[in-house]
Scaffold this motif. Structure first.
Motif, short mmCIF file in Angstrom:
data_model
loop_
_atom_site.label_atom_id
_atom_site.label_comp_id
_atom_site.label_asym_id
_atom_site.label_seq_id
_atom_site.Cartn_x
_atom_site.Cartn_y
_atom_site.Cartn_z
N ALA A 306 0.83 -1.21 0.00
CA ALA A 306 0.00 0.00 0.00
C ALA A 306 0.86 1.25 0.00
O ALA A 306 0.56 2.23 -0.70
CB ALA A 306 -0.93 -0.01 1.21
N LEU A 307 1.95 1.26 0.77
CA LEU A 307 2.85 2.41 0.78
C LEU A 307 3.51 2.60 -0.59
O LEU A 307 3.67 3.74 -1.06
CB LEU A 307 3.91 2.25 1.86
CG LEU A 307 3.43 2.36 3.31
CD1 LEU A 307 4.60 2.15 4.27
CD2 LEU A 307 2.78 3.73 3.56
N MET A 308 3.91 1.51 -1.23
CA MET A 308 4.48 1.63 -2.57
C MET A 308 3.45 2.20 -3.55
O MET A 308 3.79 2.99 -4.45
CB MET A 308 4.96 0.26 -3.04
CG MET A 308 6.15 -0.28 -2.28
SD MET A 308 7.67 0.68 -2.57
CE MET A 308 8.09 0.11 -4.22
N SER A 309 2.19 1.82 -3.38
CA SER A 309 1.13 2.35 -4.24
C SER A 309 0.96 3.85 -4.04
O SER A 309 0.78 4.61 -5.01
CB SER A 309 -0.19 1.63 -3.96
OG SER A 309 -1.25 2.20 -4.69
N ILE A 310 1.01 4.32 -2.79
CA ILE A 310 0.87 5.75 -2.51
C ILE A 310 2.02 6.54 -3.14
O ILE A 310 1.82 7.62 -3.71
CB ILE A 310 0.82 5.99 -0.99
CG1 ILE A 310 -0.54 5.55 -0.44
CG2 ILE A 310 1.07 7.44 -0.64
CD1 ILE A 310 -1.71 6.35 -1.00
N ILE A 311 3.23 6.00 -3.08
CA ILE A 311 4.37 6.66 -3.71
C ILE A 311 4.13 6.79 -5.21
O ILE A 311 4.38 7.85 -5.81
CB ILE A 311 5.68 5.89 -3.41
CG1 ILE A 311 6.02 5.97 -1.92
CG2 ILE A 311 6.83 6.45 -4.24
CD1 ILE A 311 7.21 5.12 -1.52
N ALA A 312 3.64 5.73 -5.83
CA ALA A 312 3.36 5.78 -7.27
C ALA A 312 2.25 6.78 -7.59
O ALA A 312 2.31 7.48 -8.60
CB ALA A 312 2.99 4.39 -7.76
N THR A 313 1.23 6.85 -6.74
CA THR A 313 0.14 7.80 -6.96
C THR A 313 0.65 9.23 -6.91
O THR A 313 0.31 10.06 -7.77
CB THR A 313 -0.96 7.61 -5.91
OG1 THR A 313 -1.51 6.30 -6.02
CG2 THR A 313 -2.08 8.63 -6.09
N VAL A 314 1.46 9.55 -5.91
CA VAL A 314 1.99 10.90 -5.78
C VAL A 314 2.90 11.24 -6.96
O VAL A 314 2.94 12.38 -7.42
CB VAL A 314 2.73 11.06 -4.44
CG1 VAL A 314 3.43 12.41 -4.34
CG2 VAL A 314 1.75 10.90 -3.28
N ARG A 315 3.62 10.27 -7.47
CA ARG A 315 4.51 10.49 -8.62
C ARG A 315 3.73 10.48 -9.94
O ARG A 315 4.32 10.56 -11.00
CB ARG A 315 5.60 9.43 -8.65
CG ARG A 315 6.61 9.54 -7.51
CD ARG A 315 7.63 8.42 -7.59
NE ARG A 315 8.39 8.48 -8.84
CZ ARG A 315 9.53 9.16 -8.99
NH1 ARG A 315 10.03 9.84 -7.97
NH2 ARG A 315 10.16 9.18 -10.15
N ASN A 316 2.41 10.34 -9.85
CA ASN A 316 1.52 10.36 -11.02
C ASN A 316 1.72 9.15 -11.93
O ASN A 316 1.42 9.21 -13.11
CB ASN A 316 1.70 11.66 -11.82
CG ASN A 316 0.47 12.01 -12.63
OD1 ASN A 316 -0.65 11.66 -12.27
ND2 ASN A 316 0.68 12.69 -13.74
#
Length: 852
Positions: A306-316
């Motif tokens: 989930a944390l890796m997914s949030i990083i990807a979301t913020v990086r668009n």
């Protein structure tokens, strides 16, 4: 004086709200309490910077002092102060030249006094800094190896060991040292080492330079207790101390206690916890390293994924974000973090319904998770389910009042209900709990703008954008704030940055079209608006991303108006019909069609009807109501002068408490003249408008004159966030000759005269429990006296009637329902008088109409 506390609302700028004399009195009072020293108070009469966000350990040392002191939120800094940011820390500052500065960990700056020419100087001694400046004054940042002079731009400066770098995101920066100078444009970088001139290099993605400054929303709840007793009692105690410090917002102590745990005793859960802390202060690479180690020990750990997914979301990186979030849900469907990450990833794809479903599932699997309830409330607000959102937000606060996301969401729920005082309290609490979260600043900014404090609200929107420079939506709303201040250049720059950050978001394209239309650039505005419509899946672009816009963003700047300006009237009508087909209950679409009908012959009644529906459907009126707007068959030169409605209706989000005026006039040959004036008083709960319209013309032929006046009083008020009531009183008086145009221009009557005296009263209700449905009620009472004479014949019509109408609108997925009913109660008397061989003859016809 370094470290001095202010009494300002969080994020507001001291020098704008407190006069110098008042600040001096405050300093003397604090001196009496022993808070500040007399020497420092005498040295600083005006601060050069204000702390708006402090995470971790940030310290300041006054000029001539030895001792370092901890910096707190709202502390001010003076010339000569030195600021340093420790490891695992970040700081955000508002400078006295209206610029913003973010400092990363292990950074140090020195504040210098403004130069005689008014320019601002700042020394970056080490570390990294991100600047956003919209000023037109000189601003220079010095490093050991290169200096940067800027004028209204956004850039990053980094200095380490024997090299300094300047990276420009937007605008221009002149970099120089003794060996030479260069001019950097957007997307360029300059490097300088000791003894060499700066060298320009291209940057593939300048936004990578500010990854440390971005905001990463939390998805893992650390509210429970963990047991590390098998690894030692001391480790368990240190973890307990770290968790307690984290819950109190003390990141420095949280990191310090965590560092005491030996590496051999750091299991996957502890690594995930440390990764979450690192994301809070922007240490993305370190957080990623911890997550990767955790996944090696537990490859199917849902929290790590989930944390890796949030990083990807913020990086668009939207595809990767969805992929990782779905993997997290599959790995452990009973953990809320995976569902929360999926909700953020789906929202980034504009798939809000699926994002809401994911948040509901998060609450279902972890009913005591405050992050899950807060996220659910956020998404409920996006669908305008205000009551459900309020209940969810309050429940999140009850579970844990120390979660910033809960307070932020509760603040937005209050704001949509126009409870400004409660909203402000919730946002201010959220700022204290999480000083790096941009959303409470956005909320506070909107509250202040609503209260009429546009400049202070815009400053908070700047703070929000500075706290999360990669957020395209924040950039769009900041651009709108600049536009409201009539600062078109910085507004255009923000829209352009928003497009670069997220080219699939229609918001920036739409508001940039409005800006270009006001600058008389209709072709470019048409291109941007068509792009916005295409990005919105060919639906009407008037449905805003943020529901604070209340679905009315396009009322005054529609594509139909652009087409009409370009002479494409049929295209304007076609675009109007497409908008209504997409959303029959959209107020903006009905206003859109009403504007398009303005120049179409024999569509006056349809135009008035569409305008009435638009008025009933719109939650708010944002400009004074034109007296002539709802009238048909006005003056012969309609469309060229005072009958044109004002162009200040596109942005209800910035509908602040204020007084507003509209005035227009027209003059021409044959004694042709006209004028219209309207004034409105806007409050938090509604508005009251009064207006007067007059026109007179002798016409272009005999008996072609006209003379009429229209006066109106209009009011609209919010009873609740779901229920709006509006009322209008209108009076029209006019006298006309023969105004009709025939095939033969000479075929006109020289004896036709018409006199109209009409009073009308209208009451309307709009109940919209959610975005999908609305209930409209309209009651119109009218008294009319209409006399027409021609060739000795008098036709006198007196009528008194009341019309009742109700309509229900529902917009489903792929279908819509529009159902209505009406009732007319009309008493009418028609009197005909004429002479027959010198004898007056009168015929009276009384008619009563009751029609369903």
């Amino acid at each position: 004086m370094a470290g001095r506390k202010t009494t300002l609302v969080t994020g507001m700028i001291a020098k704008r709200l407190i006069h110098t004399k008042i600040r001096l009195l405050l300093s003397l009072w604090l001196l009496a309490l022993g808070v500040i020293s007399g020497a420092a108070a005498s040295e600083c009469t005006e601060s050069v910077a204000l702390a708006v966000s402090i995470q971790g350990q940030v310290e300041v040392r006054s000029a001539g002092a030895v001792e370092w002191k901890a910096v707190q939120l709202d502390d001010e800094f003076c010339p000569g102060d030195r600021l340093r940011v420790s490891a695992n820390s970040r700081a955000g500052l508002y400078l006295n030249n209206e610029s913003f500065l973010r400092l990363g960990e292990l950074s140090s700056v020195n504040f210098r006094a403004p130069a005689e020419d008014g320019s601002t100087w700042l020394d970056l001694l080490e570390g990294i800094a991100h600047f956003i400046s919209r000023i037109r004054h000189s601003f220079q940042v010095d490093t050991p190896y290169v200096n940067a002079s800027i004028e209204g731009t956004e850039f990053t400066v980094q200095t380490e060991q024997s090299i300094s770098r300047v990276i420009v995101m937007e605008g221009q920066v002149r970099v120089h040292n003794i060996q030479g100078e260069s001019l950097l444009n957007s997307g360029q970088m300059a490097e300088a080492i000791e003894g060499q001139a700066p060298m320009i290099k291209a940057v593939v993605n300048p936004r990578d330079a500010v990854q440390w400054a971005l905001y990463y929303p939390p998805v893992v709840d650390f509210g429970g207790e963990w047991n590390l007793a098998e690894n030692g009692k001391k480790s368990q105690q240190n973890l307990h101390l770290s968790l307690e410090a984290y819950r109190q917002g003390d990141l420095t102590s949280a990191f310090r206690a965590l560092a005491e745990i030996e590496s051999a005793q750091r299991d996957a859960t502890l690594l995930i916890y440390r990764a979450s802390l690192n994301l809070m202060v922007g240490r993305v690479d370190t957080a990623r390293s911890d997550i990767e180690q955790a996944l090696k020990r537990r490859p199917q750990d849902a929290d790590a994924l989930a944390l890796m997914s949030i990083i990807a979301t913020v990086r668009n990186d939207k595809r990767e974000a969805v992929k990782l979030a779905e993997h997290a849900v599959t790995a452990n469907p009973r953990t809320a973090s995976g569902h929360l990450a999926l909700s953020y990833a789906r929202q980034a794809q504009f798939r809000l319904a699926q994002a809401l479903d994911a948040a509901k599932q998060a609450v279902k699997v972890e009913a005591d998770n405050p992050l899950a309830w807060s996220r659910l409330a956020q998404l409920q607000l996006m669908f305008r389910h205000v009551r459900k959102a309020s209940d969810a937000a309050r429940h999140a606060v009850e579970i844990d009042p120390g979660v910033a996301l809960s307070q932020t969401t509760l603040g937005f729920a209050y704001l949509i209900q126009l409870k400004l005082s409660s909203a402000k309290q919730a946002f201010e609490r959220a700022v204290v709990l999480d000083q790096a979260d941009p959303m409470p600043r956005l909320g506070l900014g909107l509250v202040l703008i609503r209260e009429g404090e546009l400049a202070e609200g815009r400053q908070l929107l700047e703070t929000a954008a500075n706290l999360d420079p990669g957020n395209a939506l924040l950039r769009s709303y900041l651009g709108k704030a600049y536009y409201e201040e009539k600062r078109k250049e910085p507004a255009a720059a923000q829209f352009q940055l928003a497009k670069q950050l997220d080219g699939q978001d229609p918001t920036a394209w739409f508001y940039d079209a409005i800006l270009k239309q006001t600058e008389n650039r209709p072709l470019e505005a048409m291109d941007d608006l068509q792009k916005a419509i295409a990005l919105n899946d060919n639906r009407a672009v008037y449905r805003s991303r943020l529901l604070l816009d209340e679905d009315q963003a396009a009322r005054g700047a529609s594509l139909a108006r652009i087409y009409d300006d370009l002479g494409f009237q049929r295209l304007a009508l076609k675009e109007s019909w497409k908008s209504l087909a997409a959303d029959p209950g959209n107020a903006s679409a009905h206003r859109f069609l009403s504007d398009a009908y303005a120049g179409v012959p024999r569509h006056e009644i349809a135009r008035v009807s569409e305008l009435l529906r638009a008025q009933l459907l719109q939650p708010e009126i944002v400009s004074p109501v034109s007296p002539s707007a709802s009238e048909a068959s006005l003056l012969a030169f309609e469309g060229s002068g005072p009958s044109i409605a004002g162009f200040n209706e596109y942005n209800p989000l910035f509908n602040r408490q204020r007084l507003a005026f509209l005035a227009s006039g027209v003059t021409g040959s044959n004694n042709t003249r006209g004028a219209e004036i309207a004034a409105g008083a806007f409050t938090n709960r509604g508005m009251l408008s009064v207006g007067h319209f007059t026109e007179k013309s002798d016409g272009f032929r005999e008996n072609n004159d006209s003379d009429q006046t229209i006066s109106n009083l209009f009011g609209q008020f919010h009873i609740t966030s779901d229920l709006t009531i509006q009322g209008e009183v209108r009076r029209r008086e006019g006298e006309f000759g023969d105004l009709l145009l025939h095939f033969n221009p000479d075929d006109n009557s020289t004896s036709l005269r018409r006199t109209i005296d009409r009073e009308s009263y209208r009451l309307g209700f709009n109940y919209s429990p959610d975005l999908r449905q609305s209930f409209l009620i309209s009651i119109i009472a009218q008294e009319l006296s209409d006399e027409t004479t021609q060739s000795g014949v008098l036709l006198d019509t007196d009528s008194d009637g009341t019309q009742y109408e109700a309509q229900y609108n529902y917009q489903g997925d792929g279908f819509g329902i529009v159902a209505g009913a009406g009732y007319l109660d009309l008493d009418q008397t028609v009197t005909t008088s004429f002479s027959f061989f010198g004898m007056p003859i009168t015929n009276i016809d009384e008619t009563t109409v009751k029609q369903k």
